[in-house]
Design a protein around this motif. Sequence first.
Motif, short mmCIF file in Angstrom:
data_model
loop_
_atom_site.label_atom_id
_atom_site.label_comp_id
_atom_site.label_asym_id
_atom_site.label_seq_id
_atom_site.Cartn_x
_atom_site.Cartn_y
_atom_site.Cartn_z
N THR A 1 0.84 -1.19 0.00
CA THR A 1 0.00 0.00 0.00
C THR A 1 0.87 1.24 0.00
O THR A 1 2.04 1.20 0.40
N SER A 2 0.31 2.34 -0.41
CA SER A 2 1.07 3.59 -0.50
C SER A 2 1.41 4.15 0.87
O SER A 2 2.23 5.05 1.00
N GLN A 3 0.75 3.66 1.92
CA GLN A 3 1.05 4.12 3.28
C GLN A 3 2.21 3.35 3.93
O GLN A 3 2.61 3.68 5.03
N SER A 4 2.72 2.34 3.25
CA SER A 4 3.79 1.51 3.82
C SER A 4 5.14 1.92 3.24
O SER A 4 5.31 1.92 2.01
N THR A 5 6.09 2.25 4.11
CA THR A 5 7.43 2.65 3.67
C THR A 5 8.47 2.07 4.61
O THR A 5 8.20 1.75 5.77
N GLY A 6 9.68 1.97 4.14
CA GLY A 6 10.81 1.52 4.94
C GLY A 6 12.10 1.98 4.32
O GLY A 6 12.13 2.39 3.15
N GLY A 7 13.20 1.93 5.09
CA GLY A 7 14.48 2.33 4.53
C GLY A 7 15.43 2.87 5.57
O GLY A 7 15.51 2.36 6.69
N ILE A 8 16.16 3.94 5.22
CA ILE A 8 17.17 4.55 6.08
C ILE A 8 16.66 5.92 6.52
O ILE A 8 16.10 6.67 5.72
N ALA A 9 16.86 6.24 7.79
CA ALA A 9 16.32 7.48 8.35
C ALA A 9 17.41 8.36 8.95
O ALA A 9 18.35 7.88 9.56
N VAL A 10 17.26 9.68 8.74
CA VAL A 10 18.02 10.72 9.43
C VAL A 10 16.99 11.50 10.22
O VAL A 10 16.12 12.15 9.66
N PHE A 11 17.07 11.44 11.55
CA PHE A 11 15.93 11.79 12.40
C PHE A 11 16.31 12.82 13.46
O PHE A 11 17.25 12.61 14.23
N ALA A 12 15.59 13.95 13.46
CA ALA A 12 15.74 14.93 14.54
C ALA A 12 14.62 14.73 15.56
O ALA A 12 14.87 14.66 16.76
N ASP A 13 13.40 14.68 15.08
CA ASP A 13 12.25 14.33 15.92
C ASP A 13 11.14 13.83 14.99
O ASP A 13 11.34 13.72 13.78
N HIS A 14 9.96 13.54 15.56
CA HIS A 14 8.90 12.92 14.77
C HIS A 14 8.28 13.85 13.73
O HIS A 14 7.51 13.40 12.88
N THR A 15 8.63 15.10 13.78
CA THR A 15 8.14 16.04 12.77
C THR A 15 9.26 16.57 11.88
O THR A 15 9.00 17.34 10.95
N ASP A 16 10.48 16.19 12.18
CA ASP A 16 11.64 16.75 11.49
C ASP A 16 12.62 15.62 11.17
O ASP A 16 13.43 15.23 12.02
N PHE A 17 12.54 15.08 9.96
CA PHE A 17 13.40 13.96 9.59
C PHE A 17 13.58 13.92 8.08
O PHE A 17 12.86 14.58 7.31
N PHE A 18 14.59 13.14 7.68
CA PHE A 18 14.88 12.91 6.26
C PHE A 18 15.04 11.41 6.09
O PHE A 18 15.73 10.75 6.86
N ARG A 19 14.35 10.84 5.06
CA ARG A 19 14.37 9.38 4.92
C ARG A 19 14.63 8.98 3.46
O ARG A 19 14.17 9.63 2.53
N VAL A 20 15.39 7.90 3.32
CA VAL A 20 15.55 7.24 2.02
C VAL A 20 14.53 6.10 2.02
O VAL A 20 14.71 5.10 2.71
N GLU A 21 13.46 6.26 1.26
CA GLU A 21 12.30 5.39 1.40
C GLU A 21 12.15 4.39 0.26
O GLU A 21 12.41 4.70 -0.90
N GLU A 22 11.69 3.22 0.64
CA GLU A 22 11.15 2.24 -0.30
C GLU A 22 9.63 2.24 -0.09
O GLU A 22 9.16 2.23 1.05
N TYR A 23 8.86 2.21 -1.18
CA TYR A 23 7.43 2.41 -1.05
C TYR A 23 6.68 1.84 -2.25
O TYR A 23 7.29 1.41 -3.25
#
Length: 381
Positions: free
Chosen positions: A79-101
């Motif tokens: 589904t389009s709501q499912s993602t995974g990958g590598i995360a660069v995380f400051a907090d739950h509202t501020d992050f950068f992710r390399v996503e598979e989707y």
Amino acid sequence: MSVVALRKSGAIYSDDFSSPSLDSRWSVSPTDPSRWSLTDAPGSLRLKSGAQPLYLFLDALSSIKQFVFDMKNTYNPQTSQSTGGIAVFADHTDFFRVEEYYDSALGTVKSFPWLRLVRDYNTYSAYWSEDGNIWHIIGSEEFNRLAPKIGIFFDSTADDYLDIEQIRIFSHPALTVSNLSPGTRVELLDSQGEVVDSKTCRAGQTTVQFDMLKHPIPFHGSFRFFKADDQEPISSSDQLEMWGGDEYDFAPSLTLFFIDGEGNEVLLQDNTEQFLGHMLQGQYKEVKMIARNTMNSGTFTNIQAMLTSYAGTDQFKRLVEVAADQNGVPGTWGDSFTLPDTAAGHEQIFWTRISRETDPSLIEKTTHVHFGLKLSSVYMK
């Protein structure tokens, strides 16, 4: 003979998830053990869906400003709501992710066997690969946060999972070879001896660098060195396991051998324990040794040898002596000696003498005598 010396390793972390327990360096959020498993897919870390995104961070990476983070995985989002990958995380509202989707507009999965994140201070670049060797860029992003958390993530409420088979992290895209003279050419060879890259030390410089993002990591191969405008190599290194960020010094040394009981030459490897034989009779055993210049050119000067401790102890040093050769027999015994300058293709003989234990209280305990030998020299091209 050691032609290169590893001054700094670029390897930071590697995990193939073959251990029955999760490495303690991973910080899991939320701390729900039902969200991950090392047994559902043996040889993989399985991340499972849930009401909240699941993160596993390597806290040590927060303070490292340059690194390459590779992840091998299997994921088939539905589904389009499912993602995974590598995360660069400051907090739950501020992050950068390399996503598979799952791309619902195209009806296709955007998932790759390998993902890569390259951090260069505040610039993060993402790549994908089919085999972990040849990489294709996805894009770059500026993320100006002081100490973000770095790791892997899975964000899905569907009944699916993400299997991670391997994580490998190294400190820099480039490998450095130093202590070179201007004009020296260095070839990088693969495990089959084929040249895959070549660099020449420029005027005013003492180093060359190889881009390791073009090669499998860890890279198994060797170096070959040439003088300026010379087609014959000075010498080649042994086979090495190389990582991006490794720093090597061109540091050739004499090759050491000892003569065993049958008169054969036996190579002494650097930093490796070697058995010199049994003492079957007499109060001591003398071992003939050779220091040979196996380089194709150049001379070793200021050659000095010294007995050193072994495994952090000097308890056997009192039973060992060394001496330079004098007309085929040992010279003056002691704990050090010097040797004459030795040109390419030439060698010097020296001797080691190991004595029996004579202290009655220690005889039964002393079944082996251990010692170290440090040989230093200066290589003149």
